[in-house]
Motif scaffolding. Structure first.
Motif, PDB file in Angstrom:
ATOM      1  N   ALA A  11     -15.018   4.659  -1.298  1.00  0.00           N
ATOM      2  CA  ALA A  11     -14.183   6.023  -1.319  1.00  0.00           C
ATOM      3  C   ALA A  11     -14.090   7.008   0.019  1.00  0.00           C
ATOM      4  N   GLU A  12     -15.170   7.040   0.222  1.00  0.00           N
ATOM      5  CA  GLU A  12     -15.705   7.936   0.981  1.00  0.00           C
ATOM      6  C   GLU A  12     -14.955   7.376   2.752  1.00  0.00           C
ATOM      7  N   ARG A  13     -15.236   6.392   3.108  1.00  0.00           N
ATOM      8  CA  ARG A  13     -14.738   5.796   4.250  1.00  0.00           C
ATOM      9  C   ARG A  13     -13.215   5.788   4.226  1.00  0.00           C
ATOM     10  N   ALA A  14     -12.492   5.437   3.200  1.00  0.00           N
ATOM     11  CA  ALA A  14     -11.097   5.438   2.915  1.00  0.00           C
ATOM     12  C   ALA A  14     -10.785   6.835   3.019  1.00  0.00           C
ATOM     13  N   TYR A  15     -11.277   7.646   2.393  1.00  0.00           N
ATOM     14  CA  TYR A  15     -10.926   9.294   2.565  1.00  0.00           C
ATOM     15  C   TYR A  15     -10.807   9.534   4.226  1.00  0.00           C
ATOM     16  N   ALA A  16     -12.085   9.410   4.783  1.00  0.00           N
ATOM     17  CA  ALA A  16     -11.990   9.721   6.196  1.00  0.00           C
ATOM     18  C   ALA A  16     -10.930   8.929   7.043  1.00  0.00           C
ATOM     19  N   GLN A  17     -10.593   7.615   6.846  1.00  0.00           N
ATOM     20  CA  GLN A  17      -9.482   6.969   7.692  1.00  0.00           C
ATOM     21  C   GLN A  17      -8.285   7.328   7.121  1.00  0.00           C
ATOM     22  N   ALA A  57      -2.831  10.470   7.674  1.00  0.00           N
ATOM     23  CA  ALA A  57      -1.981  11.453   7.051  1.00  0.00           C
ATOM     24  C   ALA A  57      -1.906  12.616   7.999  1.00  0.00           C
ATOM     25  N   ARG A  58      -2.777  13.133   8.720  1.00  0.00           N
ATOM     26  CA  ARG A  58      -2.818  14.345   9.842  1.00  0.00           C
ATOM     27  C   ARG A  58      -2.045  13.877  11.010  1.00  0.00           C
ATOM     28  N   LEU A  59      -1.921  12.518  11.461  1.00  0.00           N
ATOM     29  CA  LEU A  59      -1.190  12.329  12.521  1.00  0.00           C
ATOM     30  C   LEU A  59       0.324  11.817  11.936  1.00  0.00           C
ATOM     31  N   ALA A  60       0.526  11.889  10.764  1.00  0.00           N
ATOM     32  CA  ALA A  60       1.642  11.702  10.115  1.00  0.00           C
ATOM     33  C   ALA A  60       2.423  13.083  10.293  1.00  0.00           C
ATOM     34  N   GLU A  61       1.697  14.050  10.158  1.00  0.00           N
ATOM     35  CA  GLU A  61       2.130  15.496   9.909  1.00  0.00           C
ATOM     36  C   GLU A  61       2.608  15.899  11.091  1.00  0.00           C
ATOM     37  N   TYR A  71      -1.146   9.140   2.873  1.00  0.00           N
ATOM     38  CA  TYR A  71      -2.633   9.123   2.474  1.00  0.00           C
ATOM     39  C   TYR A  71      -2.774   8.358   1.384  1.00  0.00           C
ATOM     40  N   ASP A  72      -1.848   8.456   0.035  1.00  0.00           N
ATOM     41  CA  ASP A  72      -1.841   7.864  -0.996  1.00  0.00           C
ATOM     42  C   ASP A  72      -1.786   6.280  -0.695  1.00  0.00           C
ATOM     43  N   THR A  73      -0.778   5.821   0.215  1.00  0.00           N
ATOM     44  CA  THR A  73      -0.525   4.307   0.336  1.00  0.00           C
ATOM     45  C   THR A  73      -1.837   3.706   1.053  1.00  0.00           C
ATOM     46  N   CYS A  74      -2.468   4.381   2.069  1.00  0.00           N
ATOM     47  CA  CYS A  74      -3.385   4.163   2.709  1.00  0.00           C
ATOM     48  C   CYS A  74      -4.673   3.761   1.762  1.00  0.00           C
ATOM     49  N   PHE A  75      -5.007   4.879   0.957  1.00  0.00           N
ATOM     50  CA  PHE A  75      -6.205   4.793   0.067  1.00  0.00           C
ATOM     51  C   PHE A  75      -5.898   3.535  -0.980  1.00  0.00           C
ATOM     52  N   ARG A  76      -4.958   3.318  -1.233  1.00  0.00           N
ATOM     53  CA  ARG A  76      -4.612   2.450  -2.300  1.00  0.00           C
ATOM     54  C   ARG A  76      -4.989   0.869  -1.447  1.00  0.00           C
ATOM     55  N   ARG A  77      -4.179   0.995  -0.394  1.00  0.00           N
ATOM     56  CA  ARG A  77      -4.581  -0.526   0.307  1.00  0.00           C
ATOM     57  C   ARG A  77      -5.994  -0.730   0.593  1.00  0.00           C
ATOM     58  N   LEU A  78      -6.756   0.386   1.091  1.00  0.00           N
ATOM     59  CA  LEU A  78      -8.307   0.024   1.418  1.00  0.00           C
ATOM     60  C   LEU A  78      -9.157   0.039   0.225  1.00  0.00           C
ATOM     61  N   THR A  79      -8.783   0.697  -0.883  1.00  0.00           N
ATOM     62  CA  THR A  79      -9.716   0.684  -1.858  1.00  0.00           C
ATOM     63  C   THR A  79      -9.488  -0.253  -3.032  1.00  0.00           C
ATOM     64  N   GLY A  80      -8.007  -0.353  -3.147  1.00  0.00           N
ATOM     65  CA  GLY A  80      -7.510  -1.013  -4.392  1.00  0.00           C
ATOM     66  C   GLY A  80      -7.198  -0.148  -5.617  1.00  0.00           C
ATOM     67  N   ALA A  81      -7.421   1.272  -5.314  1.00  0.00           N
ATOM     68  CA  ALA A  81      -7.283   2.255  -6.614  1.00  0.00           C
ATOM     69  C   ALA A  81      -6.671   3.411  -5.780  1.00  0.00           C
ATOM     70  N   GLY A  82      -6.484   4.248  -6.748  1.00  0.00           N
ATOM     71  CA  GLY A  82      -5.891   5.788  -6.386  1.00  0.00           C
ATOM     72  C   GLY A  82      -7.015   6.588  -5.694  1.00  0.00           C
ATOM     73  N   PRO A  83      -6.436   7.468  -5.086  1.00  0.00           N
ATOM     74  CA  PRO A  83      -7.494   8.547  -4.221  1.00  0.00           C
ATOM     75  C   PRO A  83      -8.278   9.103  -5.253  1.00  0.00           C
ATOM     76  N   ARG A  91       7.625  10.462   7.665  1.00  0.00           N
ATOM     77  CA  ARG A  91       6.860  10.063   6.462  1.00  0.00           C
ATOM     78  C   ARG A  91       5.999  11.300   5.934  1.00  0.00           C
ATOM     79  N   ASP A  92       6.098  11.708   4.658  1.00  0.00           N
ATOM     80  CA  ASP A  92       5.092  12.670   3.908  1.00  0.00           C
ATOM     81  C   ASP A  92       3.756  12.176   4.234  1.00  0.00           C
TER      82      ASP A  92
END
Length: 94
Positions: A24-30, A35-39, A76-88, A70-71
């Protein structure tokens, strides 16, 4: 026949390792970075001088998420779910 079996076992192990969820920590960082670059794009400019003369550098990072508008929270949510298989587990802080 044995060679074919060994290759298929090795291939399945490699593919399984590729799909292993990250922490979860690695997913949060990535995902926070995505998300920052999407902003907004990120860039830097550098100017310097020395005995070899003047130098300059320019760097700009623009993602397709930004170009498509993109929002960042959805990115962020899509990326986190893809990397961890669960919600943020942590909210996104931009």
């Amino acid at each position: 026949m044995i060679r074919m079996l060994a290759v298929s076992v090795l291939l399945s192990l490699v593919l399984t390792a590729c799909n292993r969820p990250v922490s979860a920590e690695r997913a949060y960082a990535q995902c926070s970075e995505q998300a920052r670059l999407a902003e907004r794009p990120r860039g830097s400019v550098g100017i310097g001088g020395g005995t070899g003369g003047a130098s300059a550098a320019f760097d700009l990072t623009v993602t397709s998420d930004f170009l498509r508008g993109r929002d960042p929270y959805v990115v962020y949510d899509t990326c986190f779910r893809r990397l961890t298989g669960a919600g943020p587990t942590r909210p996104l802080i931009l």
